[in-house]
Design a protein around this motif. Sequence first.
Motif, PDB file in Angstrom:
ATOM      1  N   ILE A  35       0.839  -1.198   0.000  1.00 13.30           N
ATOM      2  CA  ILE A  35       0.000   0.000   0.000  1.00 13.30           C
ATOM      3  C   ILE A  35       0.879   1.255   0.000  1.00 13.30           C
ATOM      4  CG2 ILE A  35      -1.670   1.338   1.341  1.00 13.30           C
ATOM      5  CD1 ILE A  35      -2.821  -1.335   2.323  1.00 13.30           C
ATOM      6  N   ALA A  36       1.961   1.233   0.807  1.00 11.40           N
ATOM      7  CA  ALA A  36       2.863   2.381   0.874  1.00 11.40           C
ATOM      8  C   ALA A  36       3.505   2.653  -0.481  1.00 11.40           C
ATOM      9  CB  ALA A  36       3.933   2.142   1.931  1.00 11.40           C
ATOM     10  N   GLN A  37       3.857   1.603  -1.198  1.00 11.96           N
ATOM     11  CA  GLN A  37       4.523   1.769  -2.488  1.00 11.96           C
ATOM     12  C   GLN A  37       3.569   2.233  -3.579  1.00 11.96           C
ATOM     13  OE1 GLN A  37       6.908  -1.484  -3.839  1.00 11.96           O
ATOM     14  NE2 GLN A  37       8.220  -1.521  -2.037  1.00 11.96           N
ATOM     15  N   THR A  38       2.338   1.733  -3.552  1.00 12.85           N
ATOM     16  CA  THR A  38       1.392   2.021  -4.636  1.00 12.85           C
ATOM     17  C   THR A  38       0.418   3.138  -4.309  1.00 12.85           C
ATOM     18  OG1 THR A  38      -0.231   0.390  -3.857  1.00 12.85           O
ATOM     19  CG2 THR A  38       1.507  -0.397  -5.362  1.00 12.85           C
ATOM     20  N   GLY A  39       0.219   3.414  -3.013  1.00  9.30           N
ATOM     21  CA  GLY A  39      -0.778   4.400  -2.621  1.00  9.30           C
ATOM     22  C   GLY A  39      -2.199   3.940  -2.872  1.00  9.30           C
ATOM     23  N   ASN A  42      -7.035  -2.218  -1.914  1.00 10.57           N
ATOM     24  CA  ASN A  42      -8.106  -2.975  -2.565  1.00 10.57           C
ATOM     25  C   ASN A  42      -9.092  -3.450  -1.510  1.00 10.57           C
ATOM     26  OD1 ASN A  42      -6.699  -2.874  -5.146  1.00 10.57           O
ATOM     27  ND2 ASN A  42      -5.304  -4.395  -4.279  1.00 10.57           N
ATOM     28  N   LEU A  43     -10.309  -2.941  -1.573  1.00 17.54           N
ATOM     29  CA  LEU A  43     -11.331  -3.244  -0.569  1.00 17.54           C
ATOM     30  C   LEU A  43     -12.402  -4.146  -1.168  1.00 17.54           C
ATOM     31  CD1 LEU A  43     -11.829   0.304   1.019  1.00 17.54           C
ATOM     32  CD2 LEU A  43     -10.237  -1.511   1.720  1.00 17.54           C
ATOM     33  N   GLY A  44     -12.658  -5.269  -0.517  1.00 15.10           N
ATOM     34  CA  GLY A  44     -13.695  -6.185  -0.966  1.00 15.10           C
ATOM     35  C   GLY A  44     -15.053  -5.793  -0.411  1.00 15.10           C
ATOM     36  N   GLY A 104      -4.308 -11.925  -2.981  1.00 15.89           N
ATOM     37  CA  GLY A 104      -3.910 -10.524  -2.961  1.00 15.89           C
ATOM     38  C   GLY A 104      -4.756  -9.591  -3.787  1.00 15.89           C
ATOM     39  N   THR A 105      -5.786 -10.107  -4.465  1.00 17.99           N
ATOM     40  CA  THR A 105      -6.677  -9.231  -5.225  1.00 17.99           C
ATOM     41  C   THR A 105      -7.412  -8.284  -4.281  1.00 17.99           C
ATOM     42  OG1 THR A 105      -6.985 -10.934  -6.918  1.00 17.99           O
ATOM     43  CG2 THR A 105      -8.617  -9.173  -6.843  1.00 17.99           C
ATOM     44  N   VAL A 106      -7.747  -8.774  -3.093  1.00 21.69           N
ATOM     45  CA  VAL A 106      -8.418  -7.976  -2.056  1.00 21.69           C
ATOM     46  C   VAL A 106      -7.506  -7.889  -0.844  1.00 21.69           C
ATOM     47  CG1 VAL A 106     -10.344  -7.961  -0.416  1.00 21.69           C
ATOM     48  CG2 VAL A 106     -10.757  -8.526  -2.827  1.00 21.69           C
ATOM     49  N   ASP A 107      -7.257  -6.658  -0.366  1.00 21.77           N
ATOM     50  CA  ASP A 107      -6.437  -6.466   0.831  1.00 21.77           C
ATOM     51  C   ASP A 107      -7.264  -6.621   2.104  1.00 21.77           C
ATOM     52  OD1 ASP A 107      -4.132  -5.801  -0.687  1.00 21.77           O
ATOM     53  OD2 ASP A 107      -4.887  -3.765  -0.936  1.00 21.77           O
ATOM     54  N   LEU A 108      -8.495  -6.135   2.053  1.00 22.82           N
ATOM     55  CA  LEU A 108      -9.353  -6.140   3.239  1.00 22.82           C
ATOM     56  C   LEU A 108     -10.792  -6.304   2.786  1.00 22.82           C
ATOM     57  CD1 LEU A 108      -9.294  -5.674   6.360  1.00 22.82           C
ATOM     58  CD2 LEU A 108      -9.770  -3.266   5.878  1.00 22.82           C
ATOM     59  N   GLU A 231     -22.967 -16.294  15.687  1.00 19.51           N
ATOM     60  CA  GLU A 231     -21.741 -16.091  14.932  1.00 19.51           C
ATOM     61  C   GLU A 231     -21.298 -14.649  15.051  1.00 19.51           C
ATOM     62  OE1 GLU A 231     -22.465 -17.316  10.920  1.00 19.51           O
ATOM     63  OE2 GLU A 231     -22.361 -19.448  11.423  1.00 19.51           O
ATOM     64  N   VAL A 232     -20.040 -14.411  14.697  1.00 22.14           N
ATOM     65  CA  VAL A 232     -19.533 -13.038  14.638  1.00 22.14           C
ATOM     66  C   VAL A 232     -18.964 -12.795  13.249  1.00 22.14           C
ATOM     67  CG1 VAL A 232     -19.024 -12.848  17.101  1.00 22.14           C
ATOM     68  CG2 VAL A 232     -17.272 -13.748  15.563  1.00 22.14           C
ATOM     69  N   TYR A 233     -19.168 -11.575  12.764  1.00 19.76           N
ATOM     70  CA  TYR A 233     -18.546 -11.152  11.509  1.00 19.76           C
ATOM     71  C   TYR A 233     -17.203 -10.506  11.828  1.00 19.76           C
ATOM     72  CZ  TYR A 233     -23.213 -11.404   9.305  1.00 19.76           C
ATOM     73  OH  TYR A 233     -24.434 -11.812   8.831  1.00 19.76           O
ATOM     74  N   GLY A 234     -16.247 -10.736  10.945  1.00 24.26           N
ATOM     75  CA  GLY A 234     -14.966 -10.056  11.047  1.00 24.26           C
ATOM     76  C   GLY A 234     -14.508  -9.617   9.672  1.00 24.26           C
ATOM     77  N   CYS A 235     -13.523  -8.734   9.629  1.00 28.06           N
ATOM     78  CA  CYS A 235     -12.915  -8.341   8.361  1.00 28.06           C
ATOM     79  C   CYS A 235     -11.819  -9.353   8.020  1.00 28.06           C
ATOM     80  CB  CYS A 235     -12.316  -6.950   8.456  1.00 28.06           C
ATOM     81  SG  CYS A 235     -13.492  -5.652   8.864  1.00 28.06           S
ATOM     82  N   MET A 236     -11.790  -9.789   6.765  1.00 29.75           N
ATOM     83  CA  MET A 236     -10.774 -10.746   6.328  1.00 29.75           C
ATOM     84  C   MET A 236      -9.561 -10.024   5.753  1.00 29.75           C
ATOM     85  SD  MET A 236     -12.454 -14.045   4.453  1.00 29.75           S
ATOM     86  CE  MET A 236     -13.224 -13.090   3.136  1.00 29.75           C
ATOM     87  N   LEU A 237      -8.384 -10.590   6.031  1.00 30.09           N
ATOM     88  CA  LEU A 237      -7.142 -10.141   5.429  1.00 30.09           C
ATOM     89  C   LEU A 237      -6.230 -11.341   5.222  1.00 30.09           C
ATOM     90  CD1 LEU A 237      -4.940  -8.801   8.252  1.00 30.09           C
ATOM     91  CD2 LEU A 237      -7.393  -8.874   8.613  1.00 30.09           C
TER      92      LEU A 237
END
Length: 301
Positions: A35-39, A42-44, A104-108, A231-237
């Motif tokens: 992210i630092a290199q490309t600025g 990618n958000l799913g 790696g298509t989606v970061d978060l 259940e609980v929802y979480g963000c995937m990475l």
Amino acid sequence: MFFRPRPWLLPLLPLLALLLAAAARAQDMGTLERIAQTGTINLGHREYAAPFSYYDGKKQVVGYSHELMLRLLESIKAELKLPALTIRLVPVTTQNRIPLVQNGTVDLECAVTSHTLERERLVSFSNSIFVVGLRLLVHKDSGIRDFADLAGRAVAVTAGTTSERVLRTYNENQGRRLKILLAREQGAAFKLLESGEAQAVMHDDALLYGERAKAKKPEDWIVVGTPLASEVYGCMLRKGDTAFKQVVDRGLERLMRSGEARQIHTRWFQRPIPPKGLNLNWPPSEALLELYRNPNDRPPG
């Protein structure tokens, strides 16, 4: 057998070696470094998971989970000392969301993905963002008020979800007394219910309230049943990306302890929401309030 490159390939070998080395470095690069290199991040997102992550009437991605994810960008920019980030939105489905995070298509991805021990082997999860129970959406005149009333009925469920797994286990334990209909997305499952092909939809109660709100006549449909599971929802990475997870978790903890997450909940669950301006009228459960007070990344059970 020794491979001898053709003469015309010889000038290209150094370039090929550089490309392969660059690909290997990109694969090993942490998310924050990339992210630092490309600025760019990618958000799913999901297309139809109201009120968490879905398209509004203008084809803009909105929702509770999506807003939390956008708020997290402030923490990521602060960590990397970036004045701005370019956001690339990537639509995901139940079937491809995990592979797209893995490759790696989606970061978060912050939407409606349940945190389970089985999925932990494939991806990492942030601190939890929501607590749900697996219940039923039925017509108010169906006579169905709990899972025991499903015998001999058809139940629609989204394929590839924990809801499908729990429903199949329940059906086995009940001697296969109900018919299970699989749908690609929860919106398609509700269409099976509306058409009469199914007499109930089983899913996370929050998503069922979202489908009810989108219906032509919301008052015709009710959410019923003692939850089969919580259940609980979480963000995937990406799995093993500890540095990125720490930044995401700190951002979520700040949102929850500051009261911002509670305000976001009010906006999406207790106020009129797009596209029809309907109000789910669903205050936070005690379990969700406890999560806001004490954020954690533990799956149930």
